[in-house]
Design a protein around this motif. Structure first.
Motif, PDB file in Angstrom:
ATOM      1  N   ASP A 178      -9.140 -26.654  13.000  1.00 34.21           N
ATOM      2  CA  ASP A 178      -9.360 -25.252  13.321  1.00 34.21           C
ATOM      3  C   ASP A 178      -8.986 -24.365  12.127  1.00 34.21           C
ATOM      4  O   ASP A 178      -9.709 -23.438  11.773  1.00 34.21           O
ATOM      5  CB  ASP A 178      -8.511 -24.898  14.551  1.00 34.21           C
ATOM      6  N   VAL A 179      -7.862 -24.711  11.495  1.00 36.53           N
ATOM      7  CA  VAL A 179      -7.423 -23.955  10.321  1.00 36.53           C
ATOM      8  C   VAL A 179      -8.451 -24.090   9.209  1.00 36.53           C
ATOM      9  O   VAL A 179      -8.841 -23.115   8.556  1.00 36.53           O
ATOM     10  CB  VAL A 179      -6.042 -24.450   9.850  1.00 36.53           C
ATOM     11  N   GLU A 185     -14.549 -20.122   6.713  1.00 33.44           N
ATOM     12  CA  GLU A 185     -15.187 -18.868   7.142  1.00 33.44           C
ATOM     13  C   GLU A 185     -14.712 -17.707   6.285  1.00 33.44           C
ATOM     14  O   GLU A 185     -15.497 -16.886   5.824  1.00 33.44           O
ATOM     15  CB  GLU A 185     -14.836 -18.576   8.602  1.00 33.44           C
ATOM     16  N   PHE A 186     -13.410 -17.700   6.071  1.00 34.12           N
ATOM     17  CA  PHE A 186     -12.823 -16.624   5.280  1.00 34.12           C
ATOM     18  C   PHE A 186     -13.380 -16.631   3.859  1.00 34.12           C
ATOM     19  O   PHE A 186     -13.769 -15.592   3.318  1.00 34.12           O
ATOM     20  CB  PHE A 186     -11.303 -16.768   5.271  1.00 34.12           C
ATOM     21  N   LYS A 233      -1.700 -28.914   5.083  1.00 31.02           N
ATOM     22  CA  LYS A 233      -2.211 -27.596   4.732  1.00 31.02           C
ATOM     23  C   LYS A 233      -3.437 -27.692   3.846  1.00 31.02           C
ATOM     24  O   LYS A 233      -3.736 -28.738   3.288  1.00 31.02           O
ATOM     25  CB  LYS A 233      -1.121 -26.804   4.018  1.00 31.02           C
ATOM     26  N   VAL A 234      -4.101 -26.568   3.707  1.00 36.39           N
ATOM     27  CA  VAL A 234      -5.291 -26.507   2.871  1.00 36.39           C
ATOM     28  C   VAL A 234      -4.900 -25.871   1.556  1.00 36.39           C
ATOM     29  O   VAL A 234      -4.144 -24.902   1.533  1.00 36.39           O
ATOM     30  CB  VAL A 234      -6.381 -25.660   3.557  1.00 36.39           C
ATOM     31  N   VAL A 235      -5.379 -26.428   0.434  1.00 37.24           N
ATOM     32  CA  VAL A 235      -5.018 -25.903  -0.874  1.00 37.24           C
ATOM     33  C   VAL A 235      -6.280 -25.459  -1.600  1.00 37.24           C
ATOM     34  O   VAL A 235      -7.295 -26.151  -1.556  1.00 37.24           O
ATOM     35  CB  VAL A 235      -4.296 -26.986  -1.701  1.00 37.24           C
ATOM     36  N   LEU A 236      -6.216 -24.280  -2.185  1.00 40.04           N
ATOM     37  CA  LEU A 236      -7.339 -23.802  -2.987  1.00 40.04           C
ATOM     38  C   LEU A 236      -6.940 -23.823  -4.450  1.00 40.04           C
ATOM     39  O   LEU A 236      -5.876 -23.344  -4.820  1.00 40.04           O
ATOM     40  CB  LEU A 236      -7.704 -22.360  -2.608  1.00 40.04           C
ATOM     41  N   PHE A 429      -4.138 -17.647   9.465  1.00 38.95           N
ATOM     42  CA  PHE A 429      -5.180 -18.585   9.872  1.00 38.95           C
ATOM     43  C   PHE A 429      -4.818 -19.274  11.185  1.00 38.95           C
ATOM     44  O   PHE A 429      -4.880 -20.489  11.297  1.00 38.95           O
ATOM     45  CB  PHE A 429      -5.451 -19.603   8.770  1.00 38.95           C
ATOM     46  N   GLY A 430      -4.383 -18.473  12.139  1.00 39.43           N
ATOM     47  CA  GLY A 430      -4.105 -19.014  13.458  1.00 39.43           C
ATOM     48  C   GLY A 430      -2.687 -19.492  13.659  1.00 39.43           C
ATOM     49  O   GLY A 430      -2.304 -19.842  14.760  1.00 39.43           O
TER      50      GLY A 430
END
Lengths: 444, 357
Positions: A178-179, A185-186, A233-236, A429-430
Motif C-alpha cells: 500500500d505504501v 502515485e505521489f 521502507k521505500v528508498v528514492l 504515506f499512510g
C-alpha cells in the motif's frame, strides 16, 4: 552504402544536435569499412570511445567481424526509436552508424562517482562514508550493503526540464504494498521543472506546498538506507544528489541516529531519552520562561523565583520582548555560521555567543537567566539528529512562545498539546507520524 | 484494541475532579454518600459490562453505523440526539469548570472569555481528527500524564497531614440512607463507557474480562481517593468549605526538594491536558453523532456550523454561569445522566439481543 532510412535518421539527429559546440560527428575510414559516430564530448567519455570503438575498428580487419564485435559488446544497444535515441544522446551516449545499423554506445561519463565523507549525519563509530553524487555508484554502494535478490529497483524521471532520473528501491519481500503504491502515485503527481535533489520532495508532498514537518527522511548514509530497506521502507535515489530519500518516515526515525545501532543497549536508550528531552526543552523553554516570569512567578519555589526576578530587575521591558530579541540574535548566529567560511566560523560564534551575551547582560538589556535559556534552547535544538526536522522544531517554538505571551502557563501547556495533536494528524504515506512501535522494527 | 476501552473509562475517572464529583460527594458525606458510592460501584460496573458487551456484537462500528438501516428514523434521531446533547453538555461542564479553576488559580487577571478561546482552538483541532487519531492522541496524553498521577497520589497517601481518623469518621456514616445525588455523581466515574458509542469504531476485537476487573479496582480506588483524601486533609467538617476540594488538597502538598514547590501547579498542568482530552473526547462523540444524525453527505461548511454552535454554547456558558450555579446544575445533570444511561443501556441491550439472536 547505408539505406535511405538510416541516412534520414542520421541527418535528423545531426540537425537537432549539431548546433551546439560540444557535439561531435566523426567519421572513421579503413579500406573495407567506415563508421560514423555522433556524441556530445562534454558528457561522453572519449577514452571509452577510443578504447572500445576506435581501436578495434582499426585492429579488426573485416567488416563482418567488426559488426559481430559491435553487436556482442556489452555497452552497445541496438537502435529503438529516434526520440529515445535523442534522449539518450543528451545524456552522454554515442550513436554509431555502421553499415545499415544504428547502435547506441554507452559512453556516459560518471564524473561525481567519488564516495563522500558524511558531513551532516556524523557518528563517532560505524561507517564514515556517505553516498556519492552518481546514481550508479550509489546503487552499487547500497547493493553492496544489501545483498538480497529481493531488492527491487525501478526508475522513473521527474522534472519537466531536468528530466532527473530517480530510482525507487525496495525489498519486494518486506515492503508494504500500500505504501509502495502511494509513493508511486505521489511521484507521478509531482509537477516541477527543475528537480535537483530529494529534499525538494519534502515540500511537494503537501498539496498546498506549505509543509511544516518533513514526512520523509533525507539521508547521506548508505548504512541508514540499508537498515531502512530491511525495515520495509521505500528508498528514492536521485541522480546527481548525494542524498537518498527514505519513505515513509515517522517521528521515531527523525529522532534516531545511526549511532543507536552502533552503541550498546543502555547507551543507545540513554541517547534516545536525551534527544527527546532536548527536543521538548527546545520547544517549550522560551515559552515557559515568559509564562513563569510574567504570569506565574509563584510557580517556582520562592528562592528561585526571587533569583529570576532579581536577574531581570535591570531589564526595562517585558519578558517576551527580551526572549524575542535573544532568540532572534541566536537565529541570526546560527544562520550566519552556516554561511560563513570555515575559517571565520569559530570567530563569529565566539564574538556572537560570548561577547554579545556577556555585554547584553551587563548593559541590562537581557537577564542572565535569559542567556542561559537561549543557549540551552540553541544547543538542545541541534540534538535532534535529522536536520530537516530540527529546523521545523525551530519554528514551532515561536508558536508556543506566542501562545505563552498571550495565555501564560495555559498557553505553554496547551500549545505543546496542540503541537502534539498536529503531529497526530500528520501521516507519512499512510503511516501515522507518531507511531512508536512499527510492525517491522528498524532495529534488527 | 482492548486497552482503548480502558483508556476511555480511565479518562472519565480522572476528570471527575473537575466536574464537581468530589464536591457533591463531600456535601452529602454525613447523609448517604458512603452508601451511595458503594451502590454506585456495582451499577457502574454492570452498565459497563452490559453496554460494551452488546456493542461488542458490532465490532468496528459506531452507533450511527449500527442504527443506519433502522426503519424508525425518528426514533434513531431521538436516541442519538438525546445522547449527543447530554454528551456535549458533559464536555461543556468540564470546560466551564476548568476555565473557572484556571481563572481562580492560574490566571486570575485574565478574562474568562479570553481564556476559553485557546481551549476552544485546541478542542476544535482535536475533534475534527478521525476517531482513530483521537484515540492515538488520548493514548499519548495518558502516557505522558500517568507517571504524574501516580506521583501525586503517592505523595498524598504518604503525607503526614493525611488524617485517617477523619476518613474513618466519615466511614462510620455507612448506613445512612443513600443519597441519589451522591450516587449519580459516583456513577459518573464509571460512565466513560458511553464514549464507546463512537469509539467502538476502533475496537475490533472482543473485550476481555480482565478489562472489567481492572475497571473495578481502578474505580474503587478512584472513588476512595476522590472522596476520602480531601476529607483526610481538610478534616471531616472542613472539607466542605472548598469549592474544589481536590485542588485545594493538592495545594496543601509541598515538594521539598523540587524546583516547583507547590503540587498545585503540577496538578493543574497535568489537568490542563487531561481536561482538554476529556472535553475533546466528549465533543468528538457529540460531533460525530451530529454528523451521523443528518444523513446528507459530509461537507466542510456543515462541520464549521456545528463547531460554531459549540462555540456559541461555550461562550454563553462562560458569560452566564458562575461557579455556584454550575455546581448546582451539575448535581441535577448527574441524576439526569444516570437515568438516561440506565435507559440507553437497557434499551440497547434488549435491541442488540433481538437483533443478533
Amino acid at each position: 552504402m547505408p539505406s535511405n532510412k538510416v541516412q534520414s535518421i542520421k541527418e535528423e539527429l545531426k540537425e537537432k544536435i549539431m548546433q551546439s559546440e560540444d557535439a561531435v560527428f566523426k567519421e572513421l575510414h579503413t579500406k573495407e569499412k567506415y563508421i560514423e559516430a555522433l556524441y556530445i564530448k562534454t558528457i561522453s567519455d572519449e577514452t571509452v570511445i577510443q578504447d572500445y570503438v576506435v581501436k578495434p575498428f582499426f585492429e579488426i580487419a573485416t567488416a563482418e567481424t567488426f559488426l559481430a564485435y559491435l553487436q556482442s559488446h556489452p555497452k552497445v544497444k541496438p537502435f529503438e526509436s529516434e526520440e529515445q535515441t535523442l534522449e539518450e544522446l543528451i545524456r552522454g551516449v554515442a550513436v554509431l552508424f555502421y553499415q545499415d545499423f544504428i547502435f547506441i554506445f554507452d559512453s556516459k561519463v560518471d564524473r561525481n562517482n567519488s564516495v563522500l565523507d558524511t558531513t551532516v549525519e556524523t557518528t563517532i563509530q560505524g561507517p564514515q562514508s556517505g553516498l556519492s553524487e552518481s546514481l550508479p555508484t550509489n546503487l552499487g554502494l547500497i547493493r553492496h550493503r544489501y545483498p538480497e535478490t529481493t531488492l527491487n529497483v525501478e526508475s522513473t524521471t521527474i522534472g519537466e526540464i531536468s528530466k532527473t532520473k530517480v530510482m525507487i528501491l525496495h525489498d519486494e519481500k518486506l515492503v508494504d504494498q500500500d505504501v509502495l503504491r502511494r509513493v508511486k502515485e505521489f511521484l507521478d503527481e509531482v509537477d516541477i521543472q527543475m528537480f535537483q535533489t530529494g529534499e525538494q520532495l519534502l515540500d511537494l508532498i503537501k498539496k498546498s506546498n506549505r509543509a511544516l514537518f518533513p514526512v520523509m527522511l533525507v539521508t547521506e548514509r548508505p548504512d541508514r538506507v540499508a537498515v531502512n530497506l530491511a525495515a520495509g521502507k521505500v528508498v528514492l535515489l536521485v541522480s546527481g544528489s548525494s542524498f537518498a530519500v527514505i519513505l515513509p518516515t515517522v517521528m521515531k526515525d527523525f529522532m534516531a541516529s545511526m549511532e543507536d545501532i552502533y552503541q550498546t543497549y543502555w547507551v543507545s536508550i540513554f541517547l534516545q531519552v536525551l534527544r527527546y528531552v532536548g527536543f521538548v526543552t527546545s520547544l517549550i523553554l522560551p515559552g515557559l520562561y515568559v509564562a513563569v516570569t510574567s504570569y506565574n512567578p509563584e510557580l517556582f519555589r520562592f528562592q528561585l523565583a526571587l533569583s529570576i526576578a532579581g536577574s531581570r530587575s535591570a531589564v526595562p521591558y517585558p519578558s517576551f520582548v527580551e526572549v524575542v530579541i535573544m532568540l532572534f540574535m541566536m537565529e541570526l548566529l546560527t544562520e550566519a555560521s552556516i554561511r560563513l567560511p570555515k575559517a571565520i566560523g569559530p570567530t563569529a560564534t565566539t564574538v556572537g555567543g560570548l561577547i554579545l551575551g556577556q555585554a547584553a547582560t551587563e548593559a541590562g538589556l537581557v537577564s542572565n537567566i535569559m542567556i542561559i535559556i537561549v543557549s540551552a534552547v540553541a544547543i538542545s535544538n541541534f540534538v535532534v539528529p535529522i536536520n530537516a526536522f530540527s529546523f521545523s522544531v525551530r519554528i514551532v517554538k515561536y508558536i508556543i512562545l506566542a501562545l505563552a505571551t498571550c495565555f501564560g502557563l495555559v498557553g505553554v501547556v496547551l500549545g505543546f498539546f496542540m503541537f502534539l495533536a498536529y503531529m497526530v494528524k500528520l501521516d507519512s504515506f499512510g503511516q501515522p507520524f507518531l507511531t512508536l512501535v512499527q510492525t517491522k522494527s528498524t532495529k534488527e | 484494541m482492548n486497552r482503548y476501552f480502558l483508556y476511555l473509562v480511565f479518562l472519565n475517572m480522572l476528570i471527575n475532579v473537575i466536574i464537581f464529583v468530589p464536591k457533591i460527594l463531600i456535601e452529602h458525606r454525613y447523609n448517604g454518600s458512603v452508601m451511595g458510592v458503594l451502590i454506585a460501584i456495582p451499577i457502574g460496573i454492570g452498565m459497563n459490562y452490559l453496554y460494551s458487551h452488546s456493542l461488542n456484537k458490532f465490532p468496528g462500528q459506531g452507533l450511527p453505523e449500527i442504527l443506519a438501516d433502522s426503519k424508525h428514523r425518528w426514533l434513531v434521531n431521538l436516541h442519538l440526539g438525546s445522547i449527543q446533547i447530554l454528551w456535549f453538555s458533559a464536555g461543556l461542564i468540564t470546560l466551564l469548570g476548568f476555565i473557572d479553576i484556571l481563572s481562580r488559580f492560574v490566571n486570575p487577571e485574565m478574562p474568562k472569555l479570553f481564556l476559553i478561546t485557546i481551549y476552544l482552538a485546541a478542542i476544535f483541532l482535536i475533534i475534527q481528527l478521525p476517531t482513530k487519531r483521537v484515540m492515538y492522541f488520548l493514548e499519548i496524553v495518558l502516557f505522558l500524564n500517568t507517571p504524574l498521577i501516580g506521583f501525586i497520589i503517592y505523595k498524598t497517601l504518604t503525607s503526614e497531614f493525611l488524617s485517617w481518623d477523619s476518613i474513618l469518621e466519615v466511614g462510620t456514616h455507612l448506613f445512612e440512607k443513600p443519597s441519589l445525588k451522591a450516587m449519580a455523581a459516583a456513577t459518573y466515574t464509571f460512565s466513560g463507557f458511553t464514549n464507546l458509542i463512537i469509539f467502538n469504531r476502533v475496537i475490533k476485537e472482543k473485550l476481555k474480562i480482565w478489562n472489567f476487573i481492572i475497571i473495578l479496582f481502578l474505580g474503587v480506588f478512584n472513588l476512595f481517593t476522590t472522596f476520602f483524601i480531601p476529607i483526610g486533609f481538610h478534616g471531616s467538617d472542613g472539607a466542605q468549605e472548598y469549592l474544589y476540594p481536590w485542588i485545594s488538597t493538592s495545594d496543601s502538598l509541598r515538594l521539598v526538594y523540587s524546583p516547583i514547590e507547590r503540587v498545585l501547579y503540577i496538578f493543574l498542568m497535568f489537568y490542563m491536558s487531561i481536561s482538554l482530552m476529556s472535553i475533546s473526547i466528549h465533543w468528538h462523540v457529540a460531533f460525530e453523532l451530529l454528523k451521523g444524525t443528518f444523513k446528507e453527505k459530509e461537507n466542510n461548511k456543515k462541520n464549521w456550523m456545528i463547531m460554531a454552535a459549540f462555540m456559541c454554547c461555550a461562550i454563553a456558558g462562560v458569560l452566564f454561569l458562575n461557579t455556584v450555579l454550575l455546581n448546582k446544575i451539575t448535581a441535577y445533570w448527574m441524576i439526569l445522566l444516570l437515568g438516561v444511561e440506565v435507559m440507553t443501556v437497557s434499551i440497547f441491550f434488549i435491541w442488540a439481543r433481538r437483533r443478533t439472536a
